[in-house]
Design a protein around this motif. Structure first.
Motif, PDB file in Angstrom:
ATOM      1  N   SER A 133       0.876  -1.273  -0.006  1.00  0.00           N
ATOM      2  CA  SER A 133       0.015   0.068  -0.154  1.00  0.00           C
ATOM      3  C   SER A 133       0.768   0.935  -0.024  1.00  0.00           C
ATOM      4  O   SER A 133       0.214   2.274  -0.274  1.00  0.00           O
ATOM      5  CB  SER A 133      -1.039  -0.126   1.087  1.00  0.00           C
ATOM      6  N   LYS A 141       0.366   3.161  -3.237  1.00  0.00           N
ATOM      7  CA  LYS A 141      -0.733   3.817  -3.279  1.00  0.00           C
ATOM      8  C   LYS A 141      -0.637   5.633  -3.536  1.00  0.00           C
ATOM      9  O   LYS A 141      -1.024   6.241  -3.904  1.00  0.00           O
ATOM     10  CB  LYS A 141      -1.805   3.760  -2.246  1.00  0.00           C
ATOM     11  N   CYS A 172     -10.644  -6.137  -0.636  1.00  0.00           N
ATOM     12  CA  CYS A 172      -9.963  -5.182   0.205  1.00  0.00           C
ATOM     13  C   CYS A 172      -9.434  -5.880   1.582  1.00  0.00           C
ATOM     14  O   CYS A 172      -9.986  -7.029   1.747  1.00  0.00           O
ATOM     15  CB  CYS A 172     -11.134  -4.080   0.955  1.00  0.00           C
ATOM     16  N   TRP A 173      -8.404  -5.275   1.925  1.00  0.00           N
ATOM     17  CA  TRP A 173      -7.631  -6.076   3.278  1.00  0.00           C
ATOM     18  C   TRP A 173      -8.596  -5.792   4.468  1.00  0.00           C
ATOM     19  O   TRP A 173      -8.690  -6.829   5.324  1.00  0.00           O
ATOM     20  CB  TRP A 173      -6.477  -5.143   3.680  1.00  0.00           C
ATOM     21  N   ASN A 221      -8.219  -0.738  -0.850  1.00  0.00           N
ATOM     22  CA  ASN A 221      -7.744  -1.481  -1.984  1.00  0.00           C
ATOM     23  C   ASN A 221      -8.667  -1.355  -3.249  1.00  0.00           C
ATOM     24  O   ASN A 221      -8.193  -0.906  -4.449  1.00  0.00           O
ATOM     25  CB  ASN A 221      -7.428  -2.980  -1.888  1.00  0.00           C
ATOM     26  N   PHE A 277      -2.352  -1.279  -6.328  1.00  0.00           N
ATOM     27  CA  PHE A 277      -2.202  -1.191  -4.647  1.00  0.00           C
ATOM     28  C   PHE A 277      -1.170  -1.819  -4.321  1.00  0.00           C
ATOM     29  O   PHE A 277      -1.002  -2.138  -3.066  1.00  0.00           O
ATOM     30  CB  PHE A 277      -3.529  -1.639  -4.231  1.00  0.00           C
TER      31      PHE A 277
END
Length: 786
Positions: A367, A370, A404-405, A424, A480
């Motif tokens: 991340s 990002k 998504c995490w 994400n 991401f």
């Protein structure tokens, strides 16, 4: 006819056969003479230099004069590497053969020949040489040395030179020569030759950056290798005439070519900052069971100068062949009975510990990347900070589902919120808005498709998705921080460009090179490769990343009184997890910078394969938990050292610690009133009327509304409490447990006020027995990707 007119007798006249023979001989002699003249002419005219060199080699002796290698310093002038004179011990085997090897020494001869009773003089001197050298040079194997000397005497009776020990310090060399006289050994049977040895006063500090030399004195790792031509200098020569036996003889035209000593190198590294980085990086490696080492890079955001660079576990430059990491030592111990496997594993572990992970290995940034995707999209104006995308936990791209995490769904969220919670699906949609072509253009512009060019050897190439292969799935993954493997040095320089106004700078570790006369012969300057994003976009990103740290009660990188910006990253190690039922191998990181509004320093921490277990038995691998505390701890010490002092907000000032005054000797009521005025609580122990002692003592720092223990009896005894375990507790729970134990609770920096924060460390261990009133500091973290 003869000279007198008479006929020459027939027997004196050469016949035709004889004439022909003489003609042939004459021609042959003429041809041979022409050949000899031709060879001489050819040799003297066309091969003169060759034979002149050959003659000189036989008539003249050349002795090398070693140049002194230059030193290495940090940015403050602290010595990091230097050379000193050491000695090589030489034995003359020929002299042993000149000694009596038939007559045994008697007891009466013991004083004249120390150690000689019952043995020959040759054997006595061999024994003495072996004893002296093995005692003074502890790395020498006694039996092996004896065998080497005796074998040489037998095989080559005329040998005059046998090297038996190298890199011998002066005290040991002096002791050897002194003992040789004391033991009454043949003159010069042991002698010395000077050499140099490289010393590293800081031992393991910055070892992977400094590097080291081989036994010939040439740099083979790190700065020692990269700048070897500057450090090494140029050896000199002394040329002298020799006789037929090779002995030197007086010669008025002896020539001496002086050695040119090497130049000294000054690094951009500051050993104080290096110490801070290595201290907390090492702590993280131990706390979170980091299996594949960790690395950190602290850099000047604007110039690219590296202020600290560490790989942990490292190694001791003065003992580089020893395996440094405890877990690696255990691995070797388990296979010591299998010599082949042991040797193979030892070599692999040794090469690995020498490698600079910051420049020589790649990782998935997760991340943290990002930040790159977001700044590119803002620059291209395909989104703004107000752009809203929706997170439904799962997003379907082509034939692939990305998750998504976060276990739930974030729902609709804007750019700031998406960066803070590290969503994400949001950044997949940002990547889609940017498009594959523009995304690849920015990957290249930020420097991920080429080496940074840092002045260190062994920089690795990144592994990235090329534009022709950038399909929808690849774009989603890359957006991401998965799929592209990059080096830490690439990531920190790209991140610096995001926050320094958009300028991609070339990182460097050497600031200047100074020759042996003190003249500066080379200096490093800021090198801007290109401007990737605008000042406006950079300012937007600085604000967004500062809000990631300060928002929602403070993130894990929050430090009271300082403006910090940062972003964490957690990525699966796709290759290692490929055949496993569940992901267990992660690459986690955090990149922070300060001051957030006008950055000067940036710090990237990467931990590779954190395998630690938290209080609930869960694997701890998030970058916000494993890597971020390193950044926070380093900044807390480094920023004041660099001249940045805290500027507290009104809220921070209201919650500031209180300095405890001295109330000893005061009556109890007055003491309680004094403490109350400062916002402190009093706990009275005893029935006396005045304060005999207090805990904490005068000048101690106690949290607002903290407790001060007042002892009032003359014969008081200090009361103690057992420190409770608050790991995994919320702030209120930790406060309650410590308060009930009559201990003072202080929340450290980090995410103490975050709604989801839990205690991750405490200044005293669970079960420690301490005086009541002791301040226990607790550090809180948020276990997420923010």
């Amino acid at each position: 006819m003869g000279r007198n007119g008479r006929k020459t007798p027939a027997y004196n006249r050469p016949d035709a056969k004889m004439r022909r023979r003489m003609t042939v001989i004459g021609v042959a002699l003429t041809a041979f003479t022409v050949y000899i003249v031709g060879v001489l002419a050819h040799t003297s005219l066309t091969e003169n230099a060759k034979y002149e060199t050959f003659a000189n080699e036989n008539q003249f002796k050349s002795t090398t004069v070693k140049a002194n290698r230059g030193s290495i310093y940090d940015s403050t002038g602290k010595i990091l590497a230097q050379s000193a004179t050491v000695y090589t011990l030489i034995v003359d085997p020929y002299l042993f053969n000149q000694l009596d090897n038939t007559t045994l020494h008697t007891e009466e001869e013991e004083e004249q020949y120390p150690g000689g009773k019952g043995i020959t003089e040759r054997q006595r001197q061999i024994n003495a040489v072996v004893d002296i050298i093995s005692e003074q040079v502890t790395t020498t194997d006694r039996s092996e040395l004896r065998k080497t000397i005796e074998d040489t005497i037998k095989k080559d009776p005329n040998c005059r030179w046998l090297k038996v020990a190298t890199q011998v310090e002066k005290p040991a060399a002096d002791a050897v020569l002194s003992l040789m006289v004391e033991k009454k050994l043949a003159n010069s049977i042991i002698y010395t030759e000077t050499d140099t040895k490289r010393y590293y006063p800081q031992s393991e500090l910055a070892s992977s950056v400094i590097g080291f030399t081989n036994y010939d004195g040439d740099g083979i790792y790190g700065v020692e290798a990269y700048y070897n031509d500057y450090l090494a200098g140029v050896d000199g020569k002394v040329i002298t005439a020799t006789d037929a036996k090779g002995e030197e003889m007086p010669y008025k035209n002896d020539k001496e070519y002086s050695a040119k000593d090497g130049s000294s190198v000054y690094l951009t590294l500051d050993m104080t900052l290096q110490y801070y980085v290595e201290k907390y990086l090492s702590q993280a490696v131990n706390d979170y069971d980091i299996r594949n080492r960790a690395t950190a890079i602290m850099m000047d955001v604007n110039s690219g100068a590296i202020l600290a660079m560490a790989t942990c576990p490292g190694f001791d430059l003065n003992d580089r062949n020893s395996i440094y990491a405890a877990k690696d030592q255990l691995e070797l111990a388990a296979i010591e009975d299998d010599k082949d496997l042991y040797d193979k594993t030892y070599t692999e572990l040794r090469e690995k510990q020498w490698k600079n992970k910051a420049v020589g290995e790649t990782y998935y940034p997760g991340s943290v990347f990002k930040v790159i995707t977001g700044s590119a999209a803002l620059e291209e104006k395909v989104i703004s900070v107000n752009t809203v995308f929706t997170c439904n936990h799962t997003i379907h791209v082509a034939d692939w589902d990305f998750h998504c995490w976060y276990a739930g769904s974030h729902g609709p969220l804007d750019f700031q919120r998406a960066m803070t919670v590290s969503c994400n699906p949001y950044f997949i949609q940002v990547g889609q808005a940017l498009g594959g072509t523009k995304f690849c253009n920015y990957v290249k512009a930020f420097g991920f498709t080429e080496r940074t060019g840092i002045d260190l050897p062994g920089e690795a190439d990144s592994i990235y998705v090329h534009p022709e292969n950038m399909g929808p799935v690849e774009l989603a993954s890359c957006s991401f921080g998965q799929s592209n493997r990059i080096t830490p040095i690439q990531m920190v320089t790209a991140y610096a460009a995001v926050v320094n106004g958009g300028y991609l700078v070339k990182p460097y570790v050497v600031s200047k090179i100074v020759d042996s006369n003190g003249n500066i012969i080379k200096t490093a300057e800021r090198t801007v490769k290109r401007q990737v994003i605008s000042e406006e976009t950079s300012a937007q990103m600085r604000q967004v990343l500062e809000n990631v740290v300060s928002g929602n009660g403070g993130g894990n990188a929050y430090i009271k009184g300082y403006r910090i910006g940062g972003k964490s990253g957690t990525a699966q190690n796709q290759e290692k997890n490929l055949h496993l039922p569940a992901d267990i191998y992660y690459m986690s990181s955090y990149c922070g910078f300060a001051p957030a509004d006008d950055p000067d320093v940036i710090l990237l921490v990467v931990v590779d394969e954190p395998m630690g277990i938290d209080a609930n038995g869960q694997q701890t691998y998030y970058g916000s938990v494993t890597a971020c505390p390193v950044v926070t701890s380093v900044f807390k010490e480094a920023l004041p050292y660099l001249g940045y002092y805290p500027e507290y907000t009104a809220e921070e000032l209201a919650a500031m610690d209180v300095t405890v005054p001295s109330v000893e000797g005061q009556d109890v009521e007055r003491a309680e009133a004094s403490l109350s005025e400062l916002g402190l609580e009093s706990v009275v122990v005893g029935s006396g009327r005045s304060v005999i002692a207090q805990m904490p003592s005068r000048g101690a720092s106690v949290p607002h509304e903290g407790k001060v223990i007042l002892y009032t009896d003359e014969d008081y005894e200090t009361e103690y409490a057992t420190v409770p375990n608050v790991i995994g507790c919320s702030l209120s729970e930790a406060n309650r447990l410590l308060s009930e134990a009559n201990l003072n609770f202080r929340s450290g920096d980090g995410a103490a006020n975050h709604s989801g924060a839990v205690a991750s460390s405490q200044s005293y261990y669970y079960g420690d027995v301490v005086p009541i009133g002791t301040v226990v500091e607790v550090y809180f973290t948020v276990k997420d990707e923010g």
